[in-house]
Design a protein around this motif. Structure first.
Motif, mmCIF file in Angstrom:
data_model
loop_
_atom_site.group_PDB
_atom_site.id
_atom_site.type_symbol
_atom_site.label_atom_id
_atom_site.label_comp_id
_atom_site.label_asym_id
_atom_site.label_seq_id
_atom_site.Cartn_x
_atom_site.Cartn_y
_atom_site.Cartn_z
ATOM 1 N N GLY A 96 0.818 -1.207 0.000
ATOM 2 C CA GLY A 96 0.000 0.000 0.000
ATOM 3 C C GLY A 96 0.854 1.260 0.000
ATOM 4 O O GLY A 96 0.569 2.232 -0.705
ATOM 5 N N LEU A 97 1.945 1.195 0.770
ATOM 6 C CA LEU A 97 2.855 2.340 0.844
ATOM 7 C C LEU A 97 3.484 2.620 -0.525
ATOM 8 O O LEU A 97 3.502 3.763 -0.986
ATOM 9 C CB LEU A 97 3.945 2.052 1.886
ATOM 10 C CG LEU A 97 5.012 3.118 2.084
ATOM 11 C CD1 LEU A 97 4.410 4.386 2.656
ATOM 12 C CD2 LEU A 97 6.115 2.611 3.008
ATOM 13 N N ALA A 98 3.943 1.543 -1.171
ATOM 14 C CA ALA A 98 4.561 1.697 -2.497
ATOM 15 C C ALA A 98 3.538 2.264 -3.484
ATOM 16 O O ALA A 98 3.859 3.160 -4.281
ATOM 17 C CB ALA A 98 5.075 0.358 -2.993
ATOM 18 N N PHE A 99 2.309 1.768 -3.401
ATOM 19 C CA PHE A 99 1.267 2.235 -4.318
ATOM 20 C C PHE A 99 0.966 3.712 -4.080
ATOM 21 O O PHE A 99 0.875 4.501 -5.024
ATOM 22 C CB PHE A 99 0.000 1.392 -4.137
ATOM 23 C CG PHE A 99 -1.173 1.915 -4.904
ATOM 24 C CD1 PHE A 99 -1.276 1.703 -6.276
ATOM 25 C CD2 PHE A 99 -2.176 2.645 -4.279
ATOM 26 C CE1 PHE A 99 -2.348 2.199 -7.002
ATOM 27 C CE2 PHE A 99 -3.253 3.139 -4.991
ATOM 28 C CZ PHE A 99 -3.337 2.923 -6.353
ATOM 29 N N ARG A 100 0.830 4.078 -2.820
ATOM 30 C CA ARG A 100 0.453 5.471 -2.523
ATOM 31 C C ARG A 100 1.548 6.464 -2.903
ATOM 32 O O ARG A 100 1.249 7.557 -3.388
ATOM 33 C CB ARG A 100 0.083 5.611 -1.045
ATOM 34 C CG ARG A 100 -1.300 5.064 -0.803
ATOM 35 C CD ARG A 100 -1.744 5.173 0.606
ATOM 36 N NE ARG A 100 -3.163 4.828 0.692
ATOM 37 C CZ ARG A 100 -3.778 4.483 1.806
ATOM 38 N NH1 ARG A 100 -3.091 4.427 2.927
ATOM 39 N NH2 ARG A 100 -5.055 4.200 1.803
ATOM 40 N N VAL A 101 2.775 6.072 -2.666
ATOM 41 C CA VAL A 101 3.880 6.956 -3.065
ATOM 42 C C VAL A 101 3.851 7.139 -4.582
ATOM 43 O O VAL A 101 3.935 8.261 -5.095
ATOM 44 C CB VAL A 101 5.246 6.377 -2.595
ATOM 45 C CG1 VAL A 101 6.404 7.117 -3.239
ATOM 46 C CG2 VAL A 101 5.369 6.480 -1.081
ATOM 47 N N ALA A 102 3.683 6.036 -5.298
ATOM 48 C CA ALA A 102 3.655 6.111 -6.760
ATOM 49 C C ALA A 102 2.434 6.899 -7.243
ATOM 50 O O ALA A 102 2.531 7.707 -8.174
ATOM 51 C CB ALA A 102 3.637 4.713 -7.346
ATOM 52 N N ARG A 103 1.317 6.686 -6.578
ATOM 53 C CA ARG A 103 0.072 7.369 -6.970
ATOM 54 C C ARG A 103 0.191 8.874 -6.743
ATOM 55 O O ARG A 103 -0.310 9.672 -7.530
ATOM 56 C CB ARG A 103 -1.091 6.780 -6.162
ATOM 57 C CG ARG A 103 -2.445 7.425 -6.335
ATOM 58 C CD ARG A 103 -2.974 7.204 -7.734
ATOM 59 N NE ARG A 103 -4.336 7.717 -7.882
ATOM 60 C CZ ARG A 103 -4.668 8.994 -7.944
ATOM 61 N NH1 ARG A 103 -3.748 9.921 -7.808
ATOM 62 N NH2 ARG A 103 -5.918 9.367 -8.109
ATOM 63 N N GLY A 104 0.876 9.240 -5.669
ATOM 64 C CA GLY A 104 1.076 10.653 -5.363
ATOM 65 C C GLY A 104 1.879 11.363 -6.444
ATOM 66 O O GLY A 104 1.706 12.556 -6.690
ATOM 67 N N VAL A 105 2.747 10.626 -7.094
ATOM 68 C CA VAL A 105 3.572 11.216 -8.145
ATOM 69 C C VAL A 105 2.852 11.135 -9.494
ATOM 70 O O VAL A 105 2.836 12.095 -10.268
ATOM 71 C CB VAL A 105 4.942 10.486 -8.233
ATOM 72 C CG1 VAL A 105 5.763 11.009 -9.395
ATOM 73 C CG2 VAL A 105 5.711 10.655 -6.937
ATOM 74 N N LEU A 106 2.229 10.001 -9.739
ATOM 75 C CA LEU A 106 1.712 9.746 -11.096
ATOM 76 C C LEU A 106 0.263 10.182 -11.324
ATOM 77 O O LEU A 106 -0.164 10.310 -12.482
ATOM 78 C CB LEU A 106 1.836 8.253 -11.416
ATOM 79 C CG LEU A 106 3.264 7.743 -11.527
ATOM 80 C CD1 LEU A 106 3.297 6.227 -11.483
ATOM 81 C CD2 LEU A 106 3.901 8.236 -12.806
ATOM 82 N N LYS A 107 -0.484 10.342 -10.257
ATOM 83 C CA LYS A 107 -1.896 10.769 -10.337
ATOM 84 C C LYS A 107 -2.766 9.787 -11.121
ATOM 85 O O LYS A 107 -3.757 10.170 -11.703
ATOM 86 C CB LYS A 107 -1.998 12.158 -10.988
ATOM 87 C CG LYS A 107 -1.169 13.220 -10.324
ATOM 88 C CD LYS A 107 -1.324 14.545 -11.015
ATOM 89 C CE LYS A 107 -0.680 14.570 -12.353
ATOM 90 N NZ LYS A 107 -0.700 15.851 -13.023
ATOM 91 N N ASN A 108 -2.346 8.564 -11.213
ATOM 92 C CA ASN A 108 -3.085 7.601 -12.008
ATOM 93 C C ASN A 108 -2.975 6.225 -11.372
ATOM 94 O O ASN A 108 -1.865 5.742 -11.130
ATOM 95 C CB ASN A 108 -2.470 7.611 -13.420
ATOM 96 C CG ASN A 108 -3.046 6.549 -14.306
ATOM 97 O OD1 ASN A 108 -2.793 5.363 -14.110
ATOM 98 N ND2 ASN A 108 -3.799 6.966 -15.284
ATOM 99 N N ASP A 109 -4.132 5.599 -11.117
ATOM 100 C CA ASP A 109 -4.131 4.321 -10.392
ATOM 101 C C ASP A 109 -3.419 3.205 -11.150
ATOM 102 O O ASP A 109 -2.659 2.439 -10.565
ATOM 103 C CB ASP A 109 -5.575 3.889 -10.103
ATOM 104 C CG ASP A 109 -6.152 4.645 -8.917
ATOM 105 O OD1 ASP A 109 -5.393 5.411 -8.287
ATOM 106 O OD2 ASP A 109 -7.350 4.481 -8.631
ATOM 107 N N ALA A 110 -3.694 3.128 -12.454
ATOM 108 C CA ALA A 110 -3.132 2.018 -13.236
ATOM 109 C C ALA A 110 -1.604 2.094 -13.273
ATOM 110 O O ALA A 110 -0.915 1.094 -13.040
ATOM 111 C CB ALA A 110 -3.692 2.038 -14.643
#
Lengths: 225, 198
Positions: free
Chosen positions: B43-57
């Protein structure tokens, strides 16, 4: 708009979300302009925090963990990193030991050869006074630098080995010198030669060579005249 | 997940050498230890990535890649307590790399817009606009400030935990968050005035 005197401290207080000092509270109580500006600043940070919270806390997709499991299952069981590092380290250590051993052996040999060379050259220089030099023995110079990387066209092949001194040879003396170096590599021969060091003729005879004339190189004009 | 090996009747042992057995055992142990951390850290890895990329996929792809990379090098990690900090860095770096690939950028933003429409139909237009401006302003923040701010906005992260994740003192975390918020405020002030005036 904040009053100039309180601008920095009120902006920082809003950004850091820290409690106001009594002095700032007192000022806000008396100054309506600052009070309004501070309220706007606070609402700005509230909006930022609210949006940030939405951005930073998305729902974690339910497919994520199963996807990772699938990817992990599809990974080949490769050699573990630990054993890979251990074997690489062992290989490097073995190569290092081999290199050091060979290097030490080579140096030992080189030192013994140098001793014989020095003694032999003393003998040769002694013999210079009593002999007339053959016409092909034009000039020979022993270059003191042992680690020179430039290779002269007249340099003997034996000198190309990195640990031996570089020797400039007259064209006709190359073969003799090679024979001399080869002979010096023979331990028994070296011992015999050292035993004969009292007699210059015996040394020259054993080496099967004519006396060598050693003199400095004549300066060469760069213009080619 | 435990791995089992099927031994056929009549055969005494599977055709594996001693080293292969050791390797298998090592791999299984590492995998088991890694999977213990997976639920907590994915979840942490996903949220960090999501915060940068603004895209779930995209964020899901990056989170998966980060965790696979982390698994490959997991055996080399001396201090396993540093796993989350290590994962945050991998995930953030990979997300930034993906963000920089200009080809996907437009597609991603269009997808993000559609996603916003789908996920928050009740949100006002002004609020959605403000969020877009905020995300653009965040992209312009220096990387160190951005990551500190992102982690601070994530649920359940105290300043001390962020300091551990970023391997910096708490004071540094505080100052990074402060400067990040200040820079965002400078960029977003006009939009707040606009939205409140509407």
């Amino acid at each position: 708009m904040f009053c100039d005197a309180y601008n920095k401290s009120l902006t920082q207080a809003a950004a850091a979300e820290r409690e106001l000092t009594p002095a700032l509270q007192q000022h806000l109580f008396t100054c309506e302009s600052c009070r309004t500006a501070f309220a706007e600043e606070q609402s700005l940070f509230t909006a930022i925090d609210s949006s940030l919270h939405t951005v930073a806390n998305p729902e974690i997709p339910a497919t994520l963990i199963p996807r990772i499991h699938v990817a992990l299952n599809n990974m080949p069981v490769s050699e573990s990193n630990l054993s890979k590092w251990t074997s690489t380290g062992a290989l490097i250590a073995a190569a290092l030991v081999l290199f050091i051993t060979l290097n030490l052996k080579d140096r030992k040999f080189q030192n013994s050869t140098e001793n014989v060379n020095d003694q032999a050259s003393t003998q040769v220089s002694v013999s210079r006074s009593g002999h007339s030099f053959p016409p092909h023995a034009e000039s020979v110079e022993r270059v003191p630098s042992r680690k020179t990387s430039a290779i002269h066209p007249h340099t003997a092949p034996v000198a190309m080995t990195a640990n031996l001194p570089e020797v400039l040879l007259a064209p006709g003396q190359r073969e003799t010198t090679e024979r001399f170096v080869q002979a010096m590599r023979n331990e028994q021969f070296r011992d015999e030669l050292l035993a004969k060091k009292g007699s210059k003729e015996a040394v020259l005879e054993a080496l099967a060579m004519k006396p060598i004339k050693i003199e400095p190189l004549a300066p060469v004009s760069s213009t080619g005249d | 997940m435990q791995e089992l090996i099927l031994i056929e009747p009549g055969s005494t042992a599977p055709k594996l050498g001693k080293t292969e057995w050791t390797r298998e055992a090592e791999h299984a142990a590492i995998r088991s230890e890694f999977e213990e951390r997976l639920a907590d850290s994915s979840g942490l890895a996903f949220r960090v990535a999501r915060g940068v990329l603004k895209n779930d996929a995209d964020a899901e792809d990056v989170a998966q890649e980060s965790l696979i990379r982390a698994f490959r090098k997991f055996a080399r990690l001396r201090d396993r307590n540093r796993f989350r900090a290590w994962l945050v860095r991998i995930s953030f770096r990979l997300a930034l790399d993906r963000l920089r690939s200009s080809k996907c950028r437009e597609l991603r933003e269009a997808e993000w817009m559609r996603e916003q429409e789908r996920s928050r139909p009740a949100n006002s237009q002004a609020s959605r606009e403000f969020q877009q401006h905020l995300e653009r302003a965040m992209e312009e923040l220096p990387e160190k400030l951005r990551l500190a701010l992102l982690l601070s906005a994530m649920e359940g992260h105290s300043l001390e935990e962020i300091a551990v994740l970023l391997s910096v003192p708490v004071g540094t975390v505080k100052s990074r968050i402060f400067f990040a918020r200040k820079q965002l405020a400078e960029k977003l002030r006009c939009f707040v005035t606009l939205t409140t005036n509407r």
